[in-house]
Write an enzyme that holds these catalytic residues in place. Structure first.
Site, PDB file in Angstrom:
ATOM      1  CB  CYS A 194       1.663   0.640  -0.122  1.00  0.00           C
ATOM      2  SG  CYS A 194       2.767   0.319   1.261  1.00  0.00           S
ATOM      3  CB  VAL A 233       2.201   2.145  -5.840  1.00  0.00           C
ATOM      4  CG1 VAL A 233       2.554   1.493  -7.166  1.00  0.00           C
ATOM      5  CG2 VAL A 233       2.925   1.434  -4.705  1.00  0.00           C
TER       6      VAL A 233
HETATM    7  S1  SF4 Z   1       0.087  -2.409   2.035  1.00  0.00           S
HETATM    8 FE1  SF4 Z   1       1.537  -0.855   2.785  1.00  0.00          FE
HETATM    9  S2  SF4 Z   1       0.313   0.524   4.043  1.00  0.00           S
HETATM   10 FE2  SF4 Z   1      -0.894  -1.328   3.740  1.00  0.00          FE
HETATM   11  S3  SF4 Z   1      -0.452  -2.567   5.581  1.00  0.00           S
HETATM   12 FE3  SF4 Z   1       0.956  -3.200   3.942  1.00  0.00          FE
HETATM   13  S4  SF4 Z   1       2.820  -1.992   4.256  1.00  0.00           S
HETATM   14 FE4  SF4 Z   1       1.157  -0.999   5.423  1.00  0.00          FE
END
Ligand code: SF4
Length: 488
Positions: free
Chosen positions: A131, A135
């Site tokens: 993520c 972002v």
């Molecule tokens: S931050 Fe995003 S990529 Fe990382 S474990 Fe959580 S949902 Fe998955």
């Protein structure tokens, strides 16, 4: 629940109040509040996008999956695979931290790729994101090109990449994006204008059951159909134990993956985890493309074998017809123990459709059917499947974008005989005092189920053996003395 705990409670409640709330969360009133919940997800039956991408990345020969993003996310993916398969999941990460989040992760990627290549000498490094870089908008294409231009990795090292933002979609979307990216990268410029090469590309989809993949291979060998299984994790995550550690074991050979563009046919067995991949295959590959339902139960296995037979003009061999006959016999023998039983089912769309189809064949009632991330299309398809059985299917209700805490409310207020799902469903099963039949991904609390196929004729026998014998165990364990019989 134990009354002693090592954790000091933040607030004290009387035993009566605890009892009242324990009962209240099993009520219709609570269920309504639970289903009105919007901003919170509790125990969803899915994982995040990059985990699905990592499964694909493992499925190619000499491949080292590379996670551009946080170390914590990478640990979650690796530990989930290791717990499910009980095998190492060799993957690396560039471990972005706060400075990466502020200034972008290019330097992390440079250093990570350089170290990964120098230490582990992979034949291919598929890159995907967590993520955080999504972002902040990291440009993977530019970063990887820069890494090659600056000499961090050789210019000719294959580095397909996929953007896999987890705030949008689940592991099946990550699987789809990574597979599409890998096929487009590896097949670029490889089209043979002279025509198809006579092979089948088989895409199993996001499937944590290596036994299923071996079962597909058994069918193809029996029918003498030459094939390439794309993203083949069977020997990666079910490798031999002979005292030698192999960093890279199994996987689709890269040369075969490159030649997949020239196949006579490409068949996907999971529609929802290969939607974009199949669109790309349809647009770019030479041969016929087909998406078939996951072959669980007799009808869907028949459909799979008939499609193979027609595509390659090969008869279905006697040994597979005999296997079908034995499965039908086993289902007939066990039918009486499962007929009319109500099931809750949770999982991925393709698996859910397969399980429900199998239950209907057995005269069982798929009652609460829950997919924690899907869409109207899936709901409609599942409802159409249920409608094929006015007696058993018509009693089922489909819930999409609901989690296993919703499923708990359903099972407490409108009970069923059992639940089918992955390990995450064990809390529902425990509270509802019903058995959990572990099918799907991940299964972290039982051994070897990922080696036991649930697709094909053998899969139908395996499923009904697991389900019916548990019901019979329960009868033996709970019946009064006068009903404790030798025969069941
Ligand atoms: S931050 Fe995003 S990529 Fe990382 S474990 Fe959580 S949902 Fe998955």
């Amino acid at each position: 629940m134990s009354t002693t705990t090592a954790v000091k409670p933040m607030t004290e409640h009387s035993a009566e109040e605890i009892e009242r709330v324990k009962n209240w969360i099993n009520s219709e009133e609570y269920k309504e509040k639970n289903f009105a919940r919007e901003a919170l997800v509790i125990n969803p039956a899915h994982a995040c996008q990059p985990l699905g991408a990592q499964m694909v990345a493992h499925g190619f020969e000499g491949s080292l999956p590379f996670i551009h993003g946080s170390q914590g996310c990478a640990s979650y993916f690796r530990s989930t695979f290791s717990r499910h398969f009980r095998e190492p999941a060799s993957a690396t990460s560039d471990a972005m931290t706060e400075d990466g989040a502020v200034f972008g992760g290019q330097n992390n990627l440079f250093e990570g790729l350089e170290n990964a290549y120098a230490l582990y000498k992979p034949a291919i490094i598929p890159v995907f994101t967590t993520c955080m870089p999504e972002v902040i908008g990291d440009d993977l294409n530019a970063f990887i090109t820069n890494a090659k231009n600056k000499g961090h990795i050789p210019a000719d090292l294959p580095t397909p990449y996929a953007n896999t933002p987890s705030f949008n979609g689940t592991h099946i979307n990550g699987y789809d994006s990574m597979l599409k990216a890998m096929l487009e990268y590896l097949t670029e410029g490889k089209k043979n204008e002279a025509g198809a090469n006579g092979t089948l590309n088989l895409i199993p989809g996001f499937d944590g059951n290596t036994g299923n993949l071996r079962e597909y291979k058994k069918y193809l060998d029996a029918m003498a159909i030459p094939y390439t299984m794309l993203a083949d994790i069977s020997d990666v995550f079910d490798s031999v134990c002979d005292g030698t550690y192999r960093m890279y074991s199994g996987g689709t050979p890269l040369a075969a993956a490159a030649d997949s563009i020239n196949a006579q046919a490409t068949v996907s067995l999971m529609k929802y985890s290969t939607l974009n991949t199949m669109k790309s295959v349809e647009a770019n590959f030479i041969g016929v493309t087909k998406t078939l339902p996951l072959p669980m139960g007799i009808r869907r296995t028949d459909e799979f074998l008939i499609a193979l037979s027609e595509l390659f003009d090969k008869p279905i061999p006697a040994e597979l017809k005999a296997e079908r006959g034995r499965a039908v016999d086993a289902m007939t023998d066990a039918h009486q123990y499962i007929h009319g039983k109500k099931f809750a089912v949770a999982g991925d769309p393709d698996y859910l459709l397969g399980i429900v189809s199998f239950l209907l064949e057995m005269g069982a009632i798929p009652y609460h059917i829950l997919c924690s991330r899907s869409n109207k299309k899936f709901k409609k398809e599942m409802e159409a499947l249920l409608a094929t059985s006015p007696l058993y299917g018509a009693q089922g209700t489909v819930y999409v974008n609901k989690d296993l805490w919703h499923m708990r409310s359903l099972c407490m207020t409108d009970p069923v005989d059992a639940i089918i799902g992955d390990t995450h469903a064990k809390w529902v099963a425990r509270d509802a005092k019903i058995p959990l039949f572990r099918v799907g991904f991940p299964i972290m609390d039982r051994v070897n189920l990922h080696r036991s196929p649930v697709i094909g004729y053998q899969g139908a026998v395996n499923l009904l053996t697991m389900i019916v014998n548990k019901f019979l165990d329960t009868v033996d364990e709970t019946c009064e003395d006068q009903w404790f019989e030798m025969m069941r």
